[in-house]
Each structure stands twice: as structure tokens, then as C-alpha cells.
Enzyme design. Sequence first.
Site, PDB file in Angstrom:
ATOM      1  N   ASP A 105       0.808  -1.198   0.036  1.00 59.42           N
ATOM      2  CA  ASP A 105       0.134   0.025  -0.086  1.00 59.42           C
ATOM      3  C   ASP A 105       0.853   1.175  -0.159  1.00 59.42           C
ATOM      4  OD1 ASP A 105      -2.241   1.240  -0.121  1.00 59.42           O
ATOM      5  OD2 ASP A 105      -2.897   0.981   2.037  1.00 59.42           O
TER       6      ASP A 105
ATOM      7  N   HIS B 144      -3.631  -0.411  12.264  1.00 55.72           N
ATOM      8  CA  HIS B 144      -3.197  -1.616  11.790  1.00 55.72           C
ATOM      9  C   HIS B 144      -1.756  -1.836  11.792  1.00 55.72           C
ATOM     10  CE1 HIS B 144      -4.556   0.404   8.393  1.00 55.72           C
ATOM     11  NE2 HIS B 144      -3.391   0.328   7.827  1.00 55.72           N
TER      12      HIS B 144
ATOM     13  N   ASP C 132      -3.702   8.314  10.470  1.00 55.48           N
ATOM     14  CA  ASP C 132      -4.152   7.648   9.277  1.00 55.48           C
ATOM     15  C   ASP C 132      -5.247   6.579   9.674  1.00 55.48           C
ATOM     16  OD1 ASP C 132      -4.366   6.747   6.643  1.00 55.48           O
ATOM     17  OD2 ASP C 132      -3.894   4.778   7.523  1.00 55.48           O
TER      18      ASP C 132
ATOM     19  N   GLU D 149      -7.153  12.013  10.558  1.00 55.56           N
ATOM     20  CA  GLU D 149      -7.861  11.676   9.162  1.00 55.56           C
ATOM     21  C   GLU D 149      -9.200  11.071   9.199  1.00 55.56           C
ATOM     22  OE1 GLU D 149      -7.746   9.408   5.140  1.00 55.56           O
ATOM     23  OE2 GLU D 149      -7.239   8.747   7.218  1.00 55.56           O
TER      24      GLU D 149
ATOM     25  N   HIS E  55      -1.993  12.119  -2.399  1.00 53.65           N
ATOM     26  CA  HIS E  55      -1.738  10.780  -2.977  1.00 53.65           C
ATOM     27  C   HIS E  55      -2.986   9.647  -2.989  1.00 53.65           C
ATOM     28  CE1 HIS E  55      -2.667   9.765   1.463  1.00 53.65           C
ATOM     29  NE2 HIS E  55      -2.767   8.699   1.286  1.00 53.65           N
TER      30      HIS E  55
ATOM     31  N   LYS F  32      -5.079   4.255  -8.079  1.00 54.14           N
ATOM     32  CA  LYS F  32      -4.423   5.319  -7.440  1.00 54.14           C
ATOM     33  C   LYS F  32      -3.365   5.859  -8.171  1.00 54.14           C
ATOM     34  CE  LYS F  32      -6.491   4.465  -2.855  1.00 54.14           C
ATOM     35  NZ  LYS F  32      -6.194   4.309  -1.484  1.00 54.14           N
TER      36      LYS F  32
END
Length: 555
Positions: A55, A93, A274, A315, A377, A476
Amino acid sequence: MSKNHTVDNGPMLNAYPDSVGGTLSDIVAFLKKKDCEDAFSSFYILPSLFHTDLDRGFSVIDYGLNRELARKEDLQAIRDLGIDLKLDFILNHASVLSAEFQDLIQKGDESEYKDFFINWNTFWEGKGHMTPEGYIQPEEEYIKDMFFRKPGLPILMVRMPDGKDVPYWNTFYQEVRYPRYDAVDLMRQVQMQYGTAEKIAARLKEGLDAGKKPADCDFGGVEEYKDAVVNLLEQNRTYLGQMDLNIKSPLVWKHYDKVLHTLSDYGAKIVRLDAFAYAPKEPGKKNFLNEPDTWEVLGRVKELADKYGLSLLPEIHASYGEGTYAKVAKMGYMTYDFFLPGLLIDALEEKNGERLAKWATELTENHIKVVNMLGCHDGIPMLDLKGFLPDEQIEKLIDTIVKRGGLVKNLHGKKNMYYQVNATYYSALGEDDKKMLLARAIQMFMPGKPQVWYLDLFAGKNNMEAVKRAGEGGHKEINRTNLSLQEVEDLLGQEIVQKQLALLKLRNTYPAFGFDSKFTVTTEGHKMTMSWEKDEYKAVLKVDFDTYSYEITTN
């Protein structure tokens, strides 16, 4: 006016450590150029800066620096330029390759990290029925409000040393990999003749390459070896993915403290949390933005961050109508302005700044401190606008960007739940230089701390080839094109780049701007005026949406 004066809400560069040139030291060299002098007060470095696997950085193995991309000397060089850092903390995580998860799968119940992650069956005990596959299917009353990022239940079945499969909570990415044994490997592990081993190895490769599990591969004619071979593969399977952390474990909070300490040592001033709203989980609740659980976790994290002088930037993607942005602001945190990207496109396409001005006025009147942006991003947020713009206007914006090459991301088919459009901001504006410059000028005069995606600065276009190369889920990559140093050098000569840099320098050095300055905005038809005042300084932006032109005056 001091040449090196920077304001508290000065512009912030946003990039991966390899976005320009290939390493963070190349970005340092870019920032040292005369063209960039006084352009940025902060730099948000995305988390591939750390030791990560998937990711593009958001699956963290540990928060040590990625040796292929960055050194501590690079971080110090950025600080020496007077540029502070914004870094990510992914508290929901960690990677399956983290030391904690590897300890768990090697030691099972004997691991000190047994409760570091969320055992699905322990979590749901007494609230569902056990399936033949070995995981609890929760009763509908407990799960009906839960929000899952992918189809099916968010679990990864993990093989323990005793041969049992145990389900662990896995909100985001997962991948299970099986070894491809050849005939010799199979003979060593399972007693059989070479010819039989050759046959089984070939069938296993064919089946596994097709995405089958070992037990579903073809063992026709050699069934007597199936159990032993399947057990061999299952016992030696490996994983990729991100496993949710158990915030009820004291060891997790010890981990959080260590991470924040590390980020502070790197020079971070702002820490972006995040996807943190996924962290609190309770049966029967949403598992995203639970209340008051989410705010309790945020408060505990803030206590840790305060020890290290860190400002938190939570976020959270939520619709305007839900008011989450205002709630976060009232608690004293900065928040993301996920509304500006869409509202700017709306103003440019409709040639009217009334809705944009309304939002800017709300920010200032309610003293809401934000980090704003054009591109980033991720995608251009759209659901966030629900409640501010009519649904049909949001659909119109989406259609406009898609017609210009943008890609729509739906959440496994549920378009009304969450979606964004993946595109470079320049392409979303029709690759029009005047629109791009006007958008940047308005961003520089909007309340908040402006964050600048590196590719926007260089008027980057949609990269469809990168999307194709990335395959399924690679949407993305349309807005993540890495630039070589030579490409950057060439692009710096373009007018659209130089004019953006001039706007950044004005915002960063002119004393009229600041969180404590006076801001006003007025509109009249297709014209809009924005002004900032502090002491004897005043900066005024006059916009004409009809001609996509602007004029800036200072005194």
C-alpha cells in the site's frame, strides 16, 4: 518584511520519499534549489519513508527508516532548511511482517503478543455461531451497522504452530501465499516416489497459480498423499496484509508511545492519524467513528503526543452533513479540509464562487484550523461534499472529472456509501493552465495550512499507463508518477510551475497570512475577492471566474 519569515500556516510539500529523483536525498536537493527558496514551511513525507511492505507505505512493518529511500541525515537536512515535518502514524493496523505478528504465528498461545491483534472469535464469543471454516459468524443484530472496506467479513485465517487456523481481524489488504514445491521438495517432506512427486508438484503449481487453495487442487489418482501435502503447504503458507491492533491491550499503547517518540525524534511537528477511526470496535457498533469511543482513543493518543510536542491531525472522511469536521475542530485539533478540492472545481466549472466563499467564511467564523489541498496521494473526495452540495451537483462534478480521464472508486459497488475520483488535479481541471493557476491562487488565500501535492506543482497529467501496469486496484497510480531529477529540471522552466512557486512564496513569507490574521471574502456574480490583514500588512486576491484570471496586491 524579513526574507526568511514563514507563517504558522505556510505551505506544506506533500510527496513520497521517492517521488522526485528516487530518494529523499534527491528531494532535499530539489528543496535546496533557488527556485524553492522560501516556498515551503513544512513537508509531509508519505509513510514509505518507513520500513513497510504494501500500500505504498501504509502497511508498516516498523517505523525504522526505509534504507533504500531515506537516511536520518536527509531528515536533518530538511530541518536545517527551516522546514518541519508531518509524518504518518497508522494506529489501526500493522503489517503481518511486523515483529509482533510474526511472533504470534511462530509461538501461538505462548506469544506475548497473543492479544496485540484482534482474535475474531474471542471478540465475537457468545454473539454468533461457529462456521465449519472455524470462524464465528456474528448475529445480524450485532453486525448490521458495521462498515467493511471489502466484501465478506474482515478476517484473515492464520495457521498456528499447533495446526489450527485462527481468524484475526483484518480491515484492509490481505494476501495468502503458498510455496511452490518441486518434486525434490515434496520427496523430502512427504514420503513418495519421484514420479508421483513430479505429478503432484505440477498439479499444485497449476492450481495455486489459478488462485485455488491447496485442498482444492487436483489430487485425482494420488489421493493418499492429499492430506499430508495439503498440511505441508498450509503449515508453510505466508501472508501479506495489515492486521488490526487491539486497543484494549496495554502492549498496543506501549507501541503507540514508542512510535510517537520515534516520529518526534525524526523531527515531526504534525502527526497524521491515518484511518484511526477504525480502531475502536465493539459488537453492535459501527466499527468506524464509534462515539464516544473514537474520541476517547483520540484523547489518549493526544496525551502521548503532548509528551513529545506533537500536533495531531486526525484523518476522517465523513460527509459535511454529519458535521464530524466541526466536532474534531471543537476538540482543539486541526482537521482535513476534504471539501476544498471539490468546491474549487465546482466554482471553476460553474464560474461562481458563492459556495466556496460560504465554506471559507464558515472556517474563519468558527475558528476551524484545517490542512487543505488540491490533489493528494489518494483521490479527490466527493462523498465529503454531501450535505453541502446537492447530490445532483456532486454527480455532475464526478461526471466532469471522469470525462477528463478520472477513475471512480466505489466501495464494492455501494456508490452511495463512499467514493472518490482518482485523477491528477490538473487533468481534473481539463489540463488548463489558467484554471490550475487560479485554483492554486485561491488555495493560497483560503483559510488553513495549504498542502501541495508534488505532481500538482508540476501540472502532472493522468498516468493511465501506470494504472494498467498496477492491474486490479491500481487506480491510485493515476496520480503518483515519480519524476526524475532531469524531468524536474525541465519542468521548473515552465511558466505554470514558476507562477505556482511564486504563489507559495507569497503565502509563506508575507506577514498578512496567519491563523490569527483577519480574513474576508466577498463575491459578486463571477467575481470573488479574498483578503488577509495583520498589523500594517494586507494581501488581496481578486478573482474573475469568467476569464479564469486573478490579480494579487500587497501593501
